[in-house]
Design a protein around this motif. Structure first.
Motif, short mmCIF file in Angstrom:
data_model
loop_
_atom_site.label_atom_id
_atom_site.label_comp_id
_atom_site.label_asym_id
_atom_site.label_seq_id
_atom_site.Cartn_x
_atom_site.Cartn_y
_atom_site.Cartn_z
N SER A 371 2.32 14.87 0.59
CA SER A 371 3.31 15.81 0.86
C SER A 371 4.12 15.85 0.75
O SER A 371 4.89 14.51 0.77
N ILE A 381 6.56 21.52 4.63
CA ILE A 381 5.21 20.22 4.26
C ILE A 381 5.17 21.36 3.57
O ILE A 381 4.26 21.52 3.42
N TYR A 383 2.52 20.18 0.58
CA TYR A 383 1.18 19.55 -0.23
C TYR A 383 0.60 19.53 -0.69
O TYR A 383 0.35 20.59 -1.40
N ASN B 478 -0.80 16.06 8.80
CA ASN B 478 -0.86 17.41 8.62
C ASN B 478 -1.93 18.99 8.55
O ASN B 478 -3.13 18.00 8.49
N ASP B 493 1.29 20.96 14.15
CA ASP B 493 0.11 21.51 12.77
C ASP B 493 -0.98 22.39 13.24
O ASP B 493 -1.53 23.26 13.27
#
Lengths: 512, 592
Positions: A371, A381, A383, B478, B493
């Motif tokens: 990322s 972010i 990625y 993430n 997230d």
């Protein structure tokens, strides 16, 4: 702009700043912390160097607040501007409530003076209700489905507890709900009740238990768990399964010899409910009662990142005895400068030697997850996650989604409505996902992603994909209040030599 | 199949299940017995502040200890502006965290039922004392890893306290209370009130005593403090050296034994004059950034200052120098015209306040010295060690060796794993005396030039590629793929309303809860690490005498994190002002 700067020598950009620092240093030299060679501190150094006068003024200056006036209101706000927050409570709480104001009561020495009990029972979890309009594997169906997740936690001491998990509204991954529209004739509703315990485990620490029993301080910590427990390693890539067995860990060690800040080593064994994708009955169901599992997982904080190194032996039983195999995996995760966060993961399944039947495990998965570090490094972010699966790589055990679940949202089903995905097996295929995850305000999320995979040998596909596949996916999440989250997902996929897929879903998740 | 297996499991574990049942049944019983205990006066514990004596009361006989404690991080726990800002922010983001933080930071206040959001000035004085005398000396249960879930025994000042010694000195005072001019109950009339007994509680001398607050994991199993983890695996633990041996000793951070001092001075008489004196400054690298009018605690507030509230003090602009001779002269001469807030209208009051602030700042300077000693006693910088030939026009390669000479825990350790910062600042000075290269420099806010620096992110300064930084990082996974550095160990997230409840997984055997972890870069006890640098050739073009200056810098909180929680400019100013420079020195060398 930053990239340009990175290409340049840092020093070129640094020079003007240094110059001003130096001037400031000269101006302030009267009051500066200039010291002679420190009589009290004599470091070792190379033979070329000699200690001399030191002045902090050679360093860049710290922030200057000379022009900042004192703000009394802001200071008062620190202590007077706090506000109450509605704290959702568990569905049921007995004994000590979690993190509530009020007297902390005495504890009981029933398990020893040094391992005191403060019992508390809590039932909590969530209920997810979703409606989806799916076109999956050539079938057009609309579904309203619900799933209830109840965690039951009995805290006994600071380190010991019993935890159970039940999902009363689904059975064998079929969820209570209503099918309507699309290819469905009329309305089909089904209530599937299930009282089985999905997990039930005891978690504790032998060190604390020993201290309690012996009345002496313990010289060791040895956390362990026994029962049917969910274990998850390498973010679920290597293992994500609830099996019946035990695990214990040598926690929080370090090595000055190898300069390792911290490491943990976990040993585990499973004797039932081991969901190995390689051990299936003739009807395709996973023979989770015919597999034993022995493994070790380790976590190492070193070299400015962390590594995970794991090994397991999957010991198939009885009629599946010849399907034994090994699984080894290693990964390393690190931030690279201010450019990217990255993980490299290799997982290999090997050693299976079936007699008179086809191999079900054997192959290697390579994953490279990245990322970008943007100007909003915590919330914006982009990625790019890539994979290459050679032959039939498998997780050690998994009862939740496919191996590629962590690559992209287009490889992950919703665990509720039969929301379509790309082939998530990673067998004899390569591909990846490029996406953008934006968490604005930290509580609203947009994910937009493009993902795809190509088969290495289109003539003999090993996964569910018959040929190349691509998809775009979208997700939006937003809390409606302090305990309800709204989520919207959409996917549109194109599959060569197969029906295309599409789906739209909306979900309300009520947490308690 | 699963149900059959579970049935088998249940049958096989009937005894366990019975035990569980017994525990559940026992819960209300436990609560009941607690209630029974308090039956005499159910509101006494909640409302009667006499049940929780103040440190300033203890000071009457234990003045030295009080003086050490009043500027300690323990005394600061509930005053800390960062604590309040952070506590509010995390409650806003993770609504179930509730009173988790305040139950350590304001343990007595929590026990009194004070709301976590109560303004500091509405809290009881004892709550404002943070980790005060009774937080440790009115505890008689041996807690382990209970994450701050401790019970302080309520009791008037006359009730027993718990201590490391056998209380023989006190016994003599009690036996001769009249000659010592003390009173043992309200009925006794005149004299200083004192506790009637000191009960020996040896757990106070064990490292395990500190664990209940200094090895902390919040629900989900997110570790925030790991100093016990590090200590348990350390050579110090093996050698039988306790936390107290180093952090309460006569040499900050070193198990060098204890000073000899009386445990108390009663009516001018020294009690136990040769007793080991455990220093209650609890030396460590942390430092306060609160307004110096409200911290350190100051029991010397006299006259008009006694009536000044916390709100009053926060209006007192000590930065501008209110009350100082120079400032007041200008006010008098009309050079400065300020509409002073009511509590500070009188110059005499301002002068008294300035005097007290001066006293407090002096105390903070003493504390700075202790902090410096702790850090310098626990670390070593050696170098530079040059690599290759040192030629003009060639890159200059060198390294510094950083050693953790503390045997008890990693360098750095400290609270809330990912916040304390420790990094190396190195500068190269050319033969003309100009600093031409530096690593470990800070941006305009004071942050290191890493990925969190606002200036780096805005492209104002370059990223410090060679930064040597020992700060631990929190990571969250993430939505898909790898992890990223995050301010908090909470994953937004996956879940935008993270409920911190007991985890569904046995997280103590997993190292960390799923999708949240801590990544240590600290140096193990007695370990060492090289900080290697390479200066580009174009900055060492000319031969001559160069210098390298180095220092290790220690700061309690990163500024980017302070901004995340909404810190004020004053907070940032103080955070940077009290930053510590460790082992600063300079060397010179020739480049041919």
């Amino acid at each position: 702009m930053r990239q340009d700067q990175l290409k340049n020598s840092r020093l070129k950009t640094f020079m003007p700043q240094r110059g001003s620092a130096f001037l400031a240093g000269l101006l302030l030299s009267f009051s500066a912390g200039v010291s002679l060679a420190d009589d009290e501190y004599h470091p070792e150094m190379g033979p070329q160097a000699e200690q001399t006068k030191h002045s902090d003024e050679v360093f860049s200056p710290d922030p200057d607040y000379a022009d900042e006036a004192y703000d009394a209101e802001a200071q008062i706000e620190i202590y007077g501007g706090k506000k109450a927050v509605h704290t959702p409570r568990p569905l049921l709480e007995l004994g000590r409530p979690q993190y509530q104001a009020g007297p902390l009561t005495k504890t009981s020495p029933v398990f020893g003076e040094r391992n005191r009990t403060a019992t508390a029972l809590a039932v909590y979890g969530d209920i997810r209700t979703a409606v989806a309009f799916n076109d999956n594997n050539g079938r057009d169906f609309h579904r309203l489905a619900a799933r209830a997740n109840f965690d039951i936690d009995l805290k006994i001491t600071g380190t010991e507890r019993i935890h159970a998990f039940v999902r009363p509204l689904d059975r064998n991954n079929q969820f209570s709900g209503i099918d309507f529209g699309g290819d469905t004739d009329g309305i089909n509703d089904e209530l599937l009740l299930d009282g089985n315990l999905e997990t039930l485990f005891f978690e504790g620490d032998f060190g604390s238990i020993w201290a309690g029993l012996s009345g002496k301080p313990s010289n060791f910590d040895l956390p362990f768990a026994v029962g049917k427990m969910p274990l998850l390693f390498q973010n679920g890539v290597w293992m994500e399964d609830a099996f019946t067995g035990f695990a214990f860990t040598i926690p929080a060690r370090n090595s000055r010899l190898f300069d390792i800040s911290n490491f943990d080593i976990t040993f585990f064994a499973g004797f039932d409910d081991v969901s190995s994708q390689a051990i299936r009955r003739a009807d395709g169901t996973i023979a989770d009662d015919e597999v034993h599992l022995y493994g070790v997982a380790s976590f190492w904080e070193l070299l400015g990142g962390y590594a995970e190194v794991d090994y397991a032996f999957i010991d198939a039983q009885n009629e599946f005895d010849d399907l034994d195999h090994h699984n080894f995996s290693a990964s390393f995760t690190k931030r690279i400068s201010d450019f990217a966060s990255t993980s490299v993961r290799v997982m290999s399944t090997f050693g299976q030697d079936p007699i008179g039947r086809e191999k079900t495990a054997g192959g290697t998965m390579v994953m490279w997850e990245n990322s970008l570090i943007t100007s909003k490094p915590s919330t914006y972010i982009p990625y790019m996650n890539l994979f290459a699966g050679f032959d039939r790589p498998l997780s050690v055990a998994r009862d939740n989604g496919g191996l590629l679940k962590t690559i992209g949202i287009n490889f992950e089903t919703d665990g509720l409505t039969g929301f379509p995905t790309l082939d998530d097996s990673g067998h004899d295929a390569y591909g990846g996902a490029i996406g953008l995850n934006y968490l604005f305000g930290l509580d609203k999320q947009i994910v937009l992603e493009f993902a795809g995979l190509r088969l290495m040998d289109r003539e003999n596909p090993l996964g569910t994909a018959r040929d190349d596949q691509v998809a775009i996916g979208f997700r939006y999440q937003e809390p409606l209040n302090r305990s309800v989250i709204f989520r919207f997902d959409a996917i549109k996929g194109w599959r060569d030599d197969d029906d295309n897929i599409s789906g739209i879903r909306m979900e309300l998740r009520r947490k308690f | 199949m699963r149900s059959t297996v579970m049935l088998k499991l249940i049958k096989r574990n009937a005894a366990l299940l019975l035990g569980v049942l017994a525990l559940i049944v026992n819960m209300p019983v436990t609560a009941q017995s607690e209630a029974d205990e308090d039956k005499t006066d159910p509101h006494a514990e909640v409302f009667n502040l006499n049940q929780y004596p103040l440190a300033s009361e203890c000071a009457k006989c234990h003045q030295t200890i009080y003086d050490e404690w009043r500027s300690s991080n323990h005394a600061y726990a509930s005053i800390s502006p960062m604590f309040h800002k952070f506590e509010q922010r995390i409650n806003d983001l993770a609504p179930t965290i509730g009173n988790f933080c305040v139950r350590c930071h304001a343990q007595v206040g929590t026990q009194l039922g004070e709301a976590r959001e109560a303004p500091l000035w509405e809290r009881s004085e004892i709550a404002r004392e943070g980790i005060t005398c009774i937080t440790c000396h009115r505890v008689n249960e041996k807690y382990g890893k209970v994450n701050g879930d401790r019970h302080i025994i309520p009791g008037e000042i006359y009730d027993p306290v718990y201590g490391a010694s056998d209380g023989s000195g006190l016994a003599e005072v009690v036996a001769n209370s009249k000659s010592y001019n003390v009173k043992l109950s309200e009925k006794d009339g005149r004299g200083k009130p004192i506790h009637n007994a000191a009960i020996q509680f040896t757990n106070l001398q064990e490292s395990e005593f500190c664990v209940s607050c200094h090895q902390v994991a919040v629900n989900l199993g997110i570790k925030l403090e790991v100093v016990w983890d590090q200590y348990r695996a350390s050579p110090a633990k093996k050698a039988g050296v306790s936390c107290q041996d180093c952090h309460m000793s006569k040499v900050p951070g070193v198990a060098a034994g204890f000073d000899k001092m009386p445990s108390a001075i009663v009516d001018g008489e020294e009690i136990n004059p040769d007793r080991d004196h455990h220093n209650h400054a609890f030396a460590g690298p942390g430092y306060p950034i609160a307004h110096p009018g409200i911290f350190p605690h100051n029991s010397e507030k006299r006259g008009v200052l006694k009536r000044r509230t916390i709100e009053d003090w926060l209006q007192f602009d000590y930065i501008a120098g209110w009350g100082t001779r120079k400032f007041e002269k200008k006010v008098k001469s009309g050079q400065i015209d300020i509409d002073f807030p009511k509590p500070w209208r009188k110059a005499s009051t301002r002068r008294a306040a300035a005097k007290m602030i001066e006293d407090n700042l002096e105390k903070l300077e003493e504390k700075r010295e202790l902090r410096k000693q702790v850090m310098e006693n626990g670390s070593k910088i050696d170098g530079p060690f040059f690599k290759g030939k040192m030629r003009a026009g060639k890159p200059l390669k060198f390294g510094y060796k950083i050693t953790n000479i503390n045997a008890g825990h990693n360098l750095p350790s400290g609270s809330l794993g990912a916040q304390p910062e420790l990094w190396l600042n190195v500068a190269l000075i050319n033969p003309q005396g100009e600093a031409v290269w530096e690593s470990g420099y800070v941006d305009s806010n004071g942050d290191m030039a890493d990925l969190h620096s606002l200036d780096v992110r805005a492209g104002k300064i370059p990223h410090d590629d060679q930064l040597f930084n020992l700060q631990t990082k929190f990571l969250t996974t993430n939505v898909k793929g790898t992890d990223r550095e995050m301010y908090l160990p909470v994953n937004f997230d996956i879940d935008q309303i993270p409920f911190l409840r007991p985890p569904g997984q046995p997280t103590t055997v997993l190292n960390h809860p799923p999708f949240v972890r801590m990544e240590g870069r600290s140096i193990p006890p007695l370990g060492e690490r090289m900080a290697n640098y390479k200066v580009p050739a174009d900055l060492v073009k000319e031969p001559g005498k160069y210098k390298l200056a180095v220092r290790m810098r220690s700061r309690a909180e990163p500024i980017y994190f302070m901004r995340f929680v909404g810190a004020t400019t004053e907070m940032e100013r103080e955070m940077n002002k009290w930053m510590l420079d460790i082992h600063p020195y300079t060397v010179e060398f020739e480049i041919n």
